[in-house]
Scaffold this motif. Sequence first.
Motif, PDB file in Angstrom:
ATOM      1  N   SER A  73       0.860  -1.115   0.027  1.00 37.35           N
ATOM      2  CA  SER A  73      -0.057   0.016   0.120  1.00 37.35           C
ATOM      3  C   SER A  73       0.903   1.229   0.079  1.00 37.35           C
ATOM      4  O   SER A  73       0.293   2.269  -0.426  1.00 37.35           O
ATOM      5  N   SER A  74       2.161   1.036   0.346  1.00 37.04           N
ATOM      6  CA  SER A  74       3.201   2.203   0.520  1.00 37.04           C
ATOM      7  C   SER A  74       3.242   2.733  -1.054  1.00 37.04           C
ATOM      8  O   SER A  74       3.602   4.191  -1.122  1.00 37.04           O
ATOM      9  N   ALA A  75       2.994   1.987  -1.886  1.00 34.68           N
ATOM     10  CA  ALA A  75       3.421   2.548  -3.381  1.00 34.68           C
ATOM     11  C   ALA A  75       2.593   3.744  -3.733  1.00 34.68           C
ATOM     12  O   ALA A  75       3.046   4.694  -4.231  1.00 34.68           O
ATOM     13  N   SER A  76       0.953   3.545  -3.407  1.00 34.96           N
ATOM     14  CA  SER A  76       0.229   4.609  -3.730  1.00 34.96           C
ATOM     15  C   SER A  76       0.652   5.939  -2.835  1.00 34.96           C
ATOM     16  O   SER A  76       0.285   6.954  -3.416  1.00 34.96           O
ATOM     17  N   ALA A  77       0.859   5.744  -1.691  1.00 39.07           N
ATOM     18  CA  ALA A  77       1.018   6.685  -0.684  1.00 39.07           C
ATOM     19  C   ALA A  77       2.125   7.456  -1.246  1.00 39.07           C
ATOM     20  O   ALA A  77       2.383   8.749  -1.257  1.00 39.07           O
ATOM     21  N   LEU A  78       3.362   6.877  -1.412  1.00 38.30           N
ATOM     22  CA  LEU A  78       4.307   7.628  -2.066  1.00 38.30           C
ATOM     23  C   LEU A  78       4.061   8.375  -3.220  1.00 38.30           C
ATOM     24  O   LEU A  78       4.638   9.473  -3.418  1.00 38.30           O
ATOM     25  N   LEU A  79       3.381   7.784  -4.176  1.00 41.05           N
ATOM     26  CA  LEU A  79       3.117   8.485  -5.545  1.00 41.05           C
ATOM     27  C   LEU A  79       2.294   9.771  -5.054  1.00 41.05           C
ATOM     28  O   LEU A  79       2.272  10.689  -5.803  1.00 41.05           O
ATOM     29  N   ASP A  80       1.333   9.902  -4.039  1.00 42.59           N
ATOM     30  CA  ASP A  80       0.599  11.050  -3.626  1.00 42.59           C
ATOM     31  C   ASP A  80       1.659  12.073  -3.069  1.00 42.59           C
ATOM     32  O   ASP A  80       1.209  13.194  -3.219  1.00 42.59           O
ATOM     33  N   GLU A  81       2.967  11.791  -2.919  1.00 43.30           N
ATOM     34  CA  GLU A  81       3.737  12.708  -2.066  1.00 43.30           C
ATOM     35  C   GLU A  81       5.027  13.010  -2.908  1.00 43.30           C
ATOM     36  O   GLU A  81       5.455  14.005  -2.820  1.00 43.30           O
ATOM     37  N   LEU A  82       5.384  11.974  -4.085  1.00 44.86           N
ATOM     38  CA  LEU A  82       6.497  12.321  -4.784  1.00 44.86           C
ATOM     39  C   LEU A  82       6.458  12.072  -6.348  1.00 44.86           C
ATOM     40  O   LEU A  82       5.551  11.366  -6.575  1.00 44.86           O
ATOM     41  N   PRO A  83       7.264  12.486  -6.804  1.00 43.37           N
ATOM     42  CA  PRO A  83       7.199  12.198  -8.429  1.00 43.37           C
ATOM     43  C   PRO A  83       7.748  10.661  -8.543  1.00 43.37           C
ATOM     44  O   PRO A  83       8.238  10.180  -7.742  1.00 43.37           O
ATOM     45  N   PRO A  84       7.090  10.217  -9.634  1.00 44.45           N
ATOM     46  CA  PRO A  84       7.107   8.604  -9.527  1.00 44.45           C
ATOM     47  C   PRO A  84       8.491   8.126  -9.550  1.00 44.45           C
ATOM     48  O   PRO A  84       8.866   6.819  -8.736  1.00 44.45           O
ATOM     49  N   ALA A  85       9.513   8.610 -10.276  1.00 48.31           N
ATOM     50  CA  ALA A  85      10.889   8.039  -9.998  1.00 48.31           C
ATOM     51  C   ALA A  85      11.502   8.183  -8.605  1.00 48.31           C
ATOM     52  O   ALA A  85      11.910   7.111  -8.286  1.00 48.31           O
ATOM     53  N   VAL A  86      11.281   9.186  -8.021  1.00 45.19           N
ATOM     54  CA  VAL A  86      11.607   9.430  -6.577  1.00 45.19           C
ATOM     55  C   VAL A  86      10.674   8.414  -5.594  1.00 45.19           C
ATOM     56  O   VAL A  86      11.197   7.750  -4.835  1.00 45.19           O
ATOM     57  N   ALA A  87       9.554   8.286  -5.879  1.00 44.03           N
ATOM     58  CA  ALA A  87       8.567   7.332  -5.218  1.00 44.03           C
ATOM     59  C   ALA A  87       8.966   5.869  -5.347  1.00 44.03           C
ATOM     60  O   ALA A  87       8.898   5.112  -4.545  1.00 44.03           O
ATOM     61  N   LEU A  88       9.609   5.613  -6.586  1.00 42.42           N
ATOM     62  CA  LEU A  88       9.849   4.207  -6.824  1.00 42.42           C
ATOM     63  C   LEU A  88      11.154   3.914  -6.074  1.00 42.42           C
ATOM     64  O   LEU A  88      11.261   2.863  -5.470  1.00 42.42           O
ATOM     65  N   ARG A  89      12.258   4.958  -6.031  1.00 42.45           N
ATOM     66  CA  ARG A  89      13.278   4.515  -5.277  1.00 42.45           C
ATOM     67  C   ARG A  89      12.879   4.430  -3.897  1.00 42.45           C
ATOM     68  O   ARG A  89      13.573   3.688  -3.082  1.00 42.45           O
ATOM     69  N   ALA A  90      12.201   5.489  -3.383  1.00 41.70           N
ATOM     70  CA  ALA A  90      11.651   5.505  -1.917  1.00 41.70           C
ATOM     71  C   ALA A  90      11.058   3.903  -1.378  1.00 41.70           C
ATOM     72  O   ALA A  90      11.179   3.345  -0.579  1.00 41.70           O
ATOM     73  N   TRP A  91      10.523   3.684  -2.504  1.00 40.23           N
ATOM     74  CA  TRP A  91       9.442   2.371  -2.492  1.00 40.23           C
ATOM     75  C   TRP A  91      10.371   1.117  -2.359  1.00 40.23           C
ATOM     76  O   TRP A  91      10.292   0.265  -1.654  1.00 40.23           O
ATOM     77  N   MET A  92      11.561   1.139  -3.130  1.00 37.30           N
ATOM     78  CA  MET A  92      12.420   0.163  -3.357  1.00 37.30           C
ATOM     79  C   MET A  92      13.231  -0.003  -1.947  1.00 37.30           C
ATOM     80  O   MET A  92      13.630  -1.097  -1.311  1.00 37.30           O
ATOM     81  N   ASP A  93      13.488   1.321  -1.271  1.00 42.65           N
ATOM     82  CA  ASP A  93      14.005   1.186   0.049  1.00 42.65           C
ATOM     83  C   ASP A  93      13.204   0.537   0.988  1.00 42.65           C
ATOM     84  O   ASP A  93      13.593  -0.244   1.962  1.00 42.65           O
TER      85      ASP A  93
END
Length: 192
Positions: A73-93
């Motif tokens: 569920s954090s993928a969608s939450a990160l996309l709400d806050e960050l640009p997709p590439a930044v969200a992807l890197r944060a999600w990978m962490d």
Amino acid sequence: MAPDLPVRAHARRNREKLIATARAAFATADGTVSLEGIARQAGVGIGTLYRHFPTREALVEAVYGAELDDVTSSASALLDELPPAVALRAWMDRYAAFVSTKRGMLDTLRAGWASGRIATPTTRERITGAIATILTAGAREGSLRADVPPGDVTAMLVGVLLSAGTDGTSEQTGRLLDLVLDALMVRRGPGT
């Protein structure tokens, strides 16, 4: 009937405390985690733990499920806050932390899956779905490649996290995840 409601709420809180305490214990454990220690840290008796989780496998399955829910569920939450590439890197962490914390419960998970006492999870499908959510947003925005199947990204991440393993450093894992992200970025030619 109304007097039962506070008991149910209390039981729900106890269950949530037990899961949170077990999550922390499994994440930091080098060996077997004591169920008595989990109950004590959660501020409940061992009988309360066993009422909610009659076996070690039941507790491990609940912790695993809660963490899988959080990471997907954090993928969608990160996309709400960050640009997709930044969200992807944060999600990978976030995913790397999820995998890392499973080491303390891996033996119980494997034995439970093999015996059928723990339901075989749909982990890979759910992780791939989370990745697809971010890749789709990035492709729409123009920052992430649209030609890479989400399942391939899942395979790359699993490879990174298995190769870094318990001997890998967080710095090495970070460098490898940066390479995965780099492979997924749209390349702009001169003048574009």
